[in-house]
Write an enzyme that holds these catalytic residues in place. Structure first.
Site, PDB file in Angstrom:
ATOM      1  CB  SER A  39      -0.934   0.016   1.218  1.00  0.00           C
ATOM      2  OG  SER A  39      -0.189   0.054   2.419  1.00  0.00           O
ATOM      3  CG  HIS A  48       0.157  12.997   1.932  1.00  0.00           C
ATOM      4  ND1 HIS A  48      -1.174  13.194   1.674  1.00  0.00           N
ATOM      5  CD2 HIS A  48       0.226  11.963   2.820  1.00  0.00           C
ATOM      6  CE1 HIS A  48      -1.895  12.331   2.362  1.00  0.00           C
ATOM      7  NE2 HIS A  48      -1.073  11.568   3.052  1.00  0.00           N
ATOM      8  CG  HIS A  88      -4.767   4.814  -1.425  1.00  0.00           C
ATOM      9  ND1 HIS A  88      -5.846   4.064  -1.875  1.00  0.00           N
ATOM     10  CD2 HIS A  88      -4.197   4.072  -0.438  1.00  0.00           C
ATOM     11  CE1 HIS A  88      -5.927   2.945  -1.173  1.00  0.00           C
ATOM     12  NE2 HIS A  88      -4.937   2.925  -0.313  1.00  0.00           N
ATOM     13  NE  ARG A 143      -7.585  -5.219   0.496  1.00  0.00           N
ATOM     14  CZ  ARG A 143      -8.022  -4.189  -0.210  1.00  0.00           C
ATOM     15  NH1 ARG A 143      -7.168  -3.347  -0.747  1.00  0.00           N
ATOM     16  NH2 ARG A 143      -9.311  -3.994  -0.389  1.00  0.00           N
ATOM     17  N   GLY A 188      -0.550  -4.734  13.886  1.00  0.00           N
ATOM     18  CA  GLY A 188       0.477  -4.247  12.974  1.00  0.00           C
ATOM     19  C   GLY A 188       1.287  -3.122  13.601  1.00  0.00           C
TER      20      GLY A 188
END
Length: 310
Positions: free
Chosen positions: A102, A106, A116, A120, A270
């Site tokens: 992922s 910015h 973005h 997955r 995570g």
């Protein structure tokens, strides 16, 4: 595949090939972004006590990117977090394995949009008389601060091209899914101008579903790099910077309230620094603020209404 103890992986699934692709994708995207920015990404490898880990690659205070994160994770465990089974009751209590790449970029210049990407793979191995479950998910979306139709058409065109080999129905379906998903219900407004989004995808079988995900991941730099090149050197001032920070606040709201990946990462134990490094370094909230009628800032609101861009 690293299955949870006592479980059997899904037959016909090559999780090792998915992992190798994702690691290569992370390397290629980082190299492409470093070539644009001129500065290097920092690399942190991390381990998850419950099983698995990942590689976090981050750039901060770059020449073009104020913050960018390109993340690889591969985690497994004996019991899914609640966020993963909320809409799939049959997954409650199951062992799992999840891996993905992922990224969120910015840019510093307010005329360059935030972007973005996520691709997955998820498996719940067969166990206790229950069949294995697996699927792919992902997509990419664009969040501009100022409206440039040429940029949005470019982005959506590349997204459509990535899906075309897999069926004419997929782009309109995944585009609508993206428009619906990246929507702030409490604001009644879109986060950005969309792109494509899909989840729980296994209908094409493993090999073809995996090929689709590779096509999406491989299309990212082609979709985004020309947009950056077009606007990176445009002059901007405090007005544009202030509006960028205001709109970034909407981005933060979506990630913390709605985003499945953020919730899954936090609930599955995570690495918090890796999960939240997708947040913009500067964001503002203003009370009941509205842009001046007819201004470029006001035009953005109408620009965010979903439409067929290509």
């Amino acid at each position: 595949m690293t299955a949870a103890r006592g479980d059997e992986p899904a037959p016909g699934i090559d999780a090792g090939a998915v992992r190798e692709y994702l690691l290569g994708l992370q390397r290629r995207i980082v190299a492409g972004l470093e070539a644009i920015d001129g500065q290097s990404f920092r690399t942190d490898a991390w381990q998850r006590p419950e099983g698995g880990g990942g590689i976090t690659r981050v750039i901060e205070d770059g020449n073009v990117f104020e913050r960018g994160a390109v993340l690889f994770s591969h985690v497994h465990g004996a019991r899914l977090p609640a966020s993963a089974s909320a809409h799939r009751a049959e997954l409650a209590g199951r062992a799992f394995e999840a891996m993905g790449v992922s990224l969120v970029i910015h840019p510093r210049n307010p005329y360059v949009p935030t972007v973005h990407l996520n691709v997955r793979f998820f498996v719940a191995p067969a166990a206790e008389g229950r069949d294995a479950l697996w699927w792919f998910g992902g997509g990419m979306d664009l969040t501009p601060y100022y409206p440039f139709e040429k940029d949005v058409v470019r982005f959506h065109s590349v997204c459509r091209q990535a899906l075309e080999p897999f069926g004419a129905d997929l782009h309109p379906r995944f585009k609508k899914w993206c428009d619906d998903y990246f929507f702030l219900k409490h604001r009644n407004e879109a986060r950005g101008v969309g792109g494509i989004f899909f989840d729980d995808f296994n209908e094409a079988g493993f090999e073809r579903s995996f090929a689709l995900v590779r096509s999406v991941g491989d299309a990212f730099l082609d979709a985004y790099s020309p947009i950056v090149a077009r606007h990176r050197d445009e002059p901007w001032g405090e007005r544009e910077r202030s509006f960028q920070a205001y709109r970034r606040g909407r981005y933060v709201e979506f990630n913390l309230v709605y985003d499945r990946g953020t919730l899954f990462g936090l609930q599955s134990g995570g690495r918090t620094e890796s999960i939240l490094c997708s947040m913009p370094p500067i964001a503002h909230w203003r009370y009941d603020w509205h842009p001046e009628p007819g201004s470029p800032e006001a035009r953005l609101h109408g620009f965010l209404v979903p439409r067929d861009w290509v």
